[in-house]
Design a protein around this motif. Structure first.
Motif, mmCIF file in Angstrom:
data_model
loop_
_atom_site.group_PDB
_atom_site.id
_atom_site.type_symbol
_atom_site.label_atom_id
_atom_site.label_comp_id
_atom_site.label_asym_id
_atom_site.label_seq_id
_atom_site.Cartn_x
_atom_site.Cartn_y
_atom_site.Cartn_z
ATOM 1 N N ALA A 62 27.306 -3.143 -49.542
ATOM 2 C CA ALA A 62 26.325 -2.087 -49.227
ATOM 3 C C ALA A 62 25.901 -2.085 -47.770
ATOM 4 O O ALA A 62 24.728 -2.223 -47.455
ATOM 5 C CB ALA A 62 25.116 -2.200 -50.157
ATOM 6 N N GLY A 63 26.866 -1.902 -46.879
ATOM 7 C CA GLY A 63 26.559 -1.680 -45.469
ATOM 8 C C GLY A 63 27.075 -0.316 -45.043
ATOM 9 O O GLY A 63 27.989 0.236 -45.653
ATOM 10 N N GLU A 64 26.469 0.226 -44.000
ATOM 11 C CA GLU A 64 26.882 1.531 -43.483
ATOM 12 C C GLU A 64 27.725 1.321 -42.228
ATOM 13 O O GLU A 64 27.211 0.914 -41.180
ATOM 14 C CB GLU A 64 25.651 2.386 -43.159
ATOM 15 N N ASP A 65 29.039 1.564 -42.318
ATOM 16 C CA ASP A 65 29.908 1.443 -41.156
ATOM 17 C C ASP A 65 30.381 2.831 -40.754
ATOM 18 O O ASP A 65 29.777 3.843 -41.123
ATOM 19 C CB ASP A 65 31.067 0.479 -41.434
ATOM 20 N N GLY A 66 31.469 2.904 -40.006
ATOM 21 C CA GLY A 66 31.950 4.188 -39.510
ATOM 22 C C GLY A 66 32.410 5.136 -40.591
ATOM 23 O O GLY A 66 32.477 6.351 -40.361
ATOM 24 N N ASN A 67 32.719 4.632 -41.784
ATOM 25 C CA ASN A 67 33.115 5.506 -42.887
ATOM 26 C C ASN A 67 31.936 6.283 -43.472
ATOM 27 O O ASN A 67 32.140 7.272 -44.176
ATOM 28 C CB ASN A 67 33.766 4.684 -44.009
ATOM 29 N N ARG A 68 30.733 5.785 -43.241
ATOM 30 C CA ARG A 68 29.500 6.430 -43.725
ATOM 31 C C ARG A 68 29.516 6.677 -45.243
ATOM 32 O O ARG A 68 29.051 7.704 -45.730
ATOM 33 C CB ARG A 68 29.253 7.744 -42.975
ATOM 34 N N LEU A 69 30.033 5.711 -45.969
ATOM 35 C CA LEU A 69 30.104 5.861 -47.425
ATOM 36 C C LEU A 69 28.767 5.574 -48.104
ATOM 37 O O LEU A 69 28.476 6.140 -49.169
ATOM 38 C CB LEU A 69 31.206 4.967 -47.993
ATOM 39 N N PHE A 70 27.950 4.713 -47.520
ATOM 40 C CA PHE A 70 26.627 4.461 -48.071
ATOM 41 C C PHE A 70 25.837 5.772 -48.080
ATOM 42 O O PHE A 70 25.318 6.199 -49.123
ATOM 43 C CB PHE A 70 25.920 3.398 -47.220
ATOM 44 N N SER A 71 25.760 6.432 -46.942
ATOM 45 C CA SER A 71 25.011 7.684 -46.873
ATOM 46 C C SER A 71 25.657 8.761 -47.746
ATOM 47 O O SER A 71 24.954 9.574 -48.370
ATOM 48 C CB SER A 71 24.900 8.167 -45.421
ATOM 49 N N HIS A 72 26.982 8.763 -47.812
ATOM 50 C CA HIS A 72 27.660 9.768 -48.639
ATOM 51 C C HIS A 72 27.295 9.601 -50.113
ATOM 52 O O HIS A 72 26.941 10.581 -50.796
ATOM 53 C CB HIS A 72 29.168 9.671 -48.465
ATOM 54 N N PHE A 73 27.384 8.381 -50.622
ATOM 55 C CA PHE A 73 27.114 8.199 -52.047
ATOM 56 C C PHE A 73 25.621 8.279 -52.374
ATOM 57 O O PHE A 73 25.267 8.558 -53.529
ATOM 58 C CB PHE A 73 27.755 6.909 -52.560
ATOM 59 N N ARG A 74 24.776 8.093 -51.399
ATOM 60 C CA ARG A 74 23.367 8.421 -51.616
ATOM 61 C C ARG A 74 23.218 9.911 -51.925
ATOM 62 O O ARG A 74 22.449 10.299 -52.818
ATOM 63 C CB ARG A 74 22.528 8.083 -50.386
ATOM 64 N N GLU A 75 23.927 10.742 -51.188
ATOM 65 C CA GLU A 75 23.865 12.181 -51.437
ATOM 66 C C GLU A 75 24.491 12.536 -52.792
ATOM 67 O O GLU A 75 23.972 13.377 -53.524
ATOM 68 C CB GLU A 75 24.566 12.948 -50.315
ATOM 69 N N VAL A 76 25.598 11.882 -53.119
ATOM 70 C CA VAL A 76 26.223 12.118 -54.429
ATOM 71 C C VAL A 76 25.238 11.765 -55.546
ATOM 72 O O VAL A 76 25.110 12.490 -56.542
ATOM 73 C CB VAL A 76 27.517 11.298 -54.564
ATOM 74 N N ALA A 77 24.528 10.646 -55.388
ATOM 75 C CA ALA A 77 23.563 10.234 -56.398
ATOM 76 C C ALA A 77 22.455 11.275 -56.539
ATOM 77 O O ALA A 77 22.087 11.662 -57.668
ATOM 78 C CB ALA A 77 22.961 8.873 -56.035
ATOM 79 N N LYS A 78 21.935 11.762 -55.428
ATOM 80 C CA LYS A 78 20.857 12.756 -55.504
ATOM 81 C C LYS A 78 21.329 14.049 -56.144
ATOM 82 O O LYS A 78 20.616 14.657 -56.951
ATOM 83 C CB LYS A 78 20.294 13.014 -54.104
ATOM 84 N N GLU A 79 22.551 14.468 -55.796
ATOM 85 C CA GLU A 79 23.083 15.714 -56.356
ATOM 86 C C GLU A 79 23.284 15.623 -57.858
ATOM 87 O O GLU A 79 23.259 16.643 -58.563
ATOM 88 C CB GLU A 79 24.401 16.062 -55.665
ATOM 89 N N ASN A 80 23.467 14.407 -58.369
ATOM 90 C CA ASN A 80 23.698 14.217 -59.795
ATOM 91 C C ASN A 80 22.530 13.517 -60.485
ATOM 92 O O ASN A 80 22.658 13.043 -61.611
ATOM 93 C CB ASN A 80 24.998 13.432 -60.002
ATOM 94 N N ASP A 81 21.390 13.480 -59.805
ATOM 95 C CA ASP A 81 20.149 12.926 -60.351
ATOM 96 C C ASP A 81 20.349 11.517 -60.889
ATOM 97 O O ASP A 81 19.904 11.173 -61.980
ATOM 98 C CB ASP A 81 19.584 13.841 -61.435
#
Length: 429
Positions: A97-116
Motif C-alpha cells: 500500500a504505497g503510492e508510486d508512479g503507477n498511482r494505483l493506490f489513488s486509482h483503487f481509492r476511486e474505484v472503491a468510492k465508485e462502487n461504495d
C-alpha cells in the motif's frame, strides 16, 4: 468503469505471499446528485486543520497523527435476526500500500468510492521512512536499515501519506504489512514472538513519526490514532503466523490475514485473534485451486517472470473468472466471507489489476453484498452470537444451509438486524 490502464513503470517491489451499496438517505426534497464516499457532508465535514487540532490538544506525538474523532463512513455492526440470511462479505486488501508512479493506490481509492466499497490497505511501515533515515529501522535478525523491499523516494513517501489520509476518510482501513519484508531462511518465518512484537512496534513508530523523519511540515496529520487504528495485518510471504498470532494478541491486534485456508467462516485462534486467511479459489481450466491473490495467479501462469504477451488476455480472464466463481459459490452457498489479496503492481502488463477491478465492479453492487474492510468484518463477527458463528462454520465450501436460512438459523435468539448502513446512508435491500 475503469478510469485508466496501467503504465509499464516499475511496480513497488513486494514479495510472495466493502461491498455494501450504501446510497444517500432520501430526504423527500427531490432528487440529488449522489455523493461519493469520503466527500465532506454535514454529517462528516472533514477533519479540522492542523492548527485547530493543535489548539485543541488533539495532535499526537510530533503531529504526524491526530485524534479527529470517529472514522467516517462506518457501517454499524449488529446481530442477525433469527433465520436471517447473512450478508455476503467481500474483503479487498492490498499488501504494501504505497503510492508510486503507477498511482494505483489513488486509482483503487476511486474505484472503491465508485462502487461504495471499503478496503484494507496493509501499509509497509518503511514506505513512510526516508532512505536517509534507514538506520532508525532495526529489523529483527538483520543489520540496521536492512530491507528486502526498496525504500520509496521522498516524492512517493509524500504521495503515500496523502493517500493514507484520504483512504481513512473514505472509510477504509489502514492495516500493516510490517516493514522489511524478509522471507525465507532468517526471515519472518523464523522470528520469535519478541521479534514480531518489535516489528509491530516499529511499524507503528514509522506511521506516528513521519513528520520527524521526513521533515514534511506542510502536510496535514494522518487523521487517526494509529495505536487504536491498527487492528490487524498480513505477514510477508504469508510466513511466520504461529508466533505472529501470539505477538498480535500481546500487542492488541484483533485479526491476522497471514494464513491460507478455504472458503468457510473464520474463527478465532487459540490466542483470541481472528484468523482470516486468504482462500483457495478456482483456477478455471486447471485441476487445482490457488490462493485468492494476484501473485498466486501469476505464479501459476508465468512463474515469477513476465509471460507471453499473447497469453495476457487468457490469464486476465482466468483470474477474473476464478474470483467470480469463488464469489458465486459463497453467495449462493454458505455465505462465507470472500477474502481477496493484491499488490499495487503491473505484473504481465497489469492484467491482474484489471481483473480485480472487474470483480469489484461486478460483485459490490449486488444485493446483500458488503465490500468491507477487515476491521468492519471483525466488528460484525464480534457482534454476533457465538452460537450463530459456530453453526455457520458447519457449512462446507459452497454448501447452502439445509432447508434454507430460515430453517437453519431460525432457532437462534439474537434480536437485532444484520449489518446496517453508516448514518445518513440507506440500507441495501
Amino acid at each position: 468503469m475503469r478510469a485508466a490502464r496501467w503504465s509499464a513503470a516499475a511496480a513497488l517491489l513486494l514479495g510472495v505471499a466493502g461491498c455494501g451499496t450504501f446510497g444517500d438517505e432520501p430526504d423527500g426534497g427531490g432528487e440529488k446528485e449522489p455523493k461519493k464516499r469520503g466527500e465532506a457532508s454535514p454529517d462528516h465535514p472533514g477533519p479540522p486543520s492542523r492548527e485547530s487540532l493543535e489548539q485543541a490538544g488533539k495532535l499526537i506525538g510530533d503531529g504526524s497523527t491526530a485524534d479527529t474523532g470517529p472514522q467516517p463512513n462506518q457501517p454499524k455492526a449488529t446481530r442477525l435476526r433469527p433465520g436471517e440470511e447473512p450478508p455476503q462479505f467481500v474483503v479487498f486488501s492490498w499488501d504494501g500500500a504505497g503510492e508510486d508512479g503507477n498511482r494505483l493506490f489513488s486509482h483503487f481509492r476511486e474505484v472503491a468510492k465508485e462502487n461504495d466499497a471499503s478496503m484494507t490497505y496493509f501499509l509497509s511501515g518503511l514506505y513512510l521512512l526516508p532512505e536517509s533515515e534507514r538506520q532508525r529501522y532495526r529489523p529483527p535478525g538483520h543489520a540496521p536499515g536492512a530491507s528486502d523491499i526498496g525504500y520509496l523516494s521522498d516524492e512517493n513517501i509524500r504521495a503515500t501519506i496523502e493517500q493514507l489520509r484520504a483512504a481513512w476518510l473514505d472509510g477504509s482501513e489502514i492495516g500493516t504489512h510490517f516493514n522489511g519484508h524478509f522471507c525465507g531462511p532468517g526471515g519472518v518465518g523464523d522470528w520469535s514472538v519478541e521479534q514480531w512484537v518489535s516489528e509491530i512496534t516499529q511499524a507503528k513508530w514509522m506511521v506516528e513519526n513521519w513528520r520527524t523523519t521526513t521533515g514534511f511540515n506542510d502536510l496535514e496529520p494522518l487523521p487517526f490514532d494509529y495505536e487504536k487504528e491498527l487492528v490487524g495485518g498480513r505477514a510477508p510471504c504469508l510466513e511466520g503466523q504461529r508466533n505472529l498470532l501470539k505477538a498480535a494478541a500481546e500487542t492488541g491486534l484483533r485479526y491476522d490475514s497471514s494464513g491460507s485456508g478455504r472458503q468457510v467462516w473464520p474463527e478465532r485462534s487459540a490466542e483470541g485473534v481472528w484468523d482470516i486467511p486468504l482462500q483457495e479459489v478456482p483456477m478455471p481450466g486447471r485441476e487445482f485451486e490457488t490462493l485468492s491473490m494476484d501473485y498466486n495467479y501469476m505464479y501459476n501462469q508465468s512463474g515469477e517472470g513476465s509471460g507471453d504477451p499473447a497469453m495476457h488476455p487468457v490469464w486476465e480472464e482466468q483470474m477474473r473468472d476464478g474470483l467470480l466463481a469463488a464469489f458465486d459459490r459463497a453467495y449462493h452457498g454458505n455465505r462465507a466471507p470472500l477474502i481477496i489479496g493484491n499488490h499495487f503492481e503491473d505484473w504481465n502488463d497489469g492484467i491482474y489489476m484489471r481483473a480485480v477491478e472487474d470483480v469489484i465492479e461486478e460483485v459490490c453492487p449486488k444485493d446483500s453484498v458488503r465490500c468491507v474492510s477487515f476491521r468492519q468484518l471483525v466488528d460484525w463477527l464480534d457482534a454476533q452470537d457465538p452460537a450463530v458463528l459456530e453453526l455457520l462454520r458447519t457449512l462446507d465450501v459452497g454448501v447452502s444451509p439445509p432447508g434454507g436460512w430460515q430453517a437453519f438459523l431460525g432457532g437462534i435468539r439474537p434480536a437485532a438486524f444484520g449489518f446496517s448502513a453508516p448514518p445518513g446512508r440507506a440500507q441495501a435491500s
